[in-house]
Design an enzyme around this catalytic site. Structure first.
Site, PDB file in Angstrom:
ATOM      1  N   LEU A  89      30.856  38.159  48.195  1.00 25.50           N
ATOM      2  CA  LEU A  89      32.105  38.852  48.755  1.00 25.50           C
ATOM      3  C   LEU A  89      31.672  40.592  48.475  1.00 25.50           C
ATOM      4  CD1 LEU A  89      35.154  36.999  47.507  1.00 25.50           C
ATOM      5  CD2 LEU A  89      34.503  37.128  49.876  1.00 25.50           C
ATOM      6  N   HIS A 130      26.582  32.019  39.751  1.00 24.42           N
ATOM      7  CA  HIS A 130      26.594  33.220  40.553  1.00 24.42           C
ATOM      8  C   HIS A 130      27.832  34.184  39.845  1.00 24.42           C
ATOM      9  CE1 HIS A 130      27.092  35.410  44.649  1.00 24.42           C
ATOM     10  NE2 HIS A 130      28.085  36.065  43.844  1.00 24.42           N
ATOM     11  N   HIS A 134      27.835  37.931  37.627  1.00 21.02           N
ATOM     12  CA  HIS A 134      28.468  39.349  37.899  1.00 21.02           C
ATOM     13  C   HIS A 134      28.963  39.878  36.369  1.00 21.02           C
ATOM     14  CE1 HIS A 134      28.808  39.700  42.043  1.00 21.02           C
ATOM     15  NE2 HIS A 134      29.286  38.244  42.204  1.00 21.02           N
TER      16      HIS A 134
HETATM   17 ZN    ZN Z   1      29.530  37.348  43.969  1.00 18.30          ZN
END
Ligand code: ZN
Length: 161
Positions: A89, A130, A134
């Site tokens: 995103l 994933h 972050h």
């Molecule tokens: Zn991401």
């Protein structure tokens, strides 16, 4: 309340997040806001730094459509390997092939601070990796040789047919 999703180039995405130490109303508001923001964006995962908060908090939607709240998560076991397209995103409109483990087991705390473990495979395992990336300031684009736009992907799909 919807939060704004920050995109690549914002320095907040490259920072290491701090552990959560207080399981209080402020955390619950963040989690509720992140759930709303994730639902609105049609993603399958969201990490707190993506809404500008440097805390070790992620959401992952599993294959049963359940929203997992993972606080201070760590990967404690992986098995196998998979390669597939990944997007983010915070990197809108771009996708890349990324290798991830096929099975991932995570230890995390829930919104009340209770520790639990969760294990999943395929897309959800990919999502665990994933989203946890972050929290250490890493984006999927670091794990891929090239990025594709949706037009390029559409063209590739047509060639396959
Ligand atoms: Zn991401």
């Amino acid at each position: 309340m919807l939060r704004t999703i920050v995109t690549e180039g914002d320095p907040v995405l490259n920072k290491v997040c701090h552990p959560v130490t207080k399981f209080d109303e402020k955390l619950w508001i963040l989690l509720d806001d992140m759930q709303e923001t994730l639902a609105e964006s049609n993603g399958v995962g969201l990490a707190a730094p993506q809404v500008g908060i440097l805390r070790r908090v992620v959401l992952v939607i599993n294959s049963q459509d359940e929203v997992l709240e993972l606080i201070n998560p760590t990967i404690i076991k992986t098995e196998g390997e998979q390669e597939g397209l990944e997007g983010c995103l915070s990197v809108p409109g771009k996708w890349g092939n990324v290798k991830r483990p096929m099975v991932v087991r995570v230890r995390a705390q829930d919104r009340n601070g209770n520790w639990f473990e969760v294990e999943d495979e395929e897309l959800t395992a990919r999502c665990f990796c994933h989203e946890l990336d972050h929290l250490d300031g890493h984006l999927f684009v670091e794990h891929t040789d090239r990025l594709y736009t949706s037009e390029e992907l559409d063209a590739m799909m047509e060639e396959d047919e």
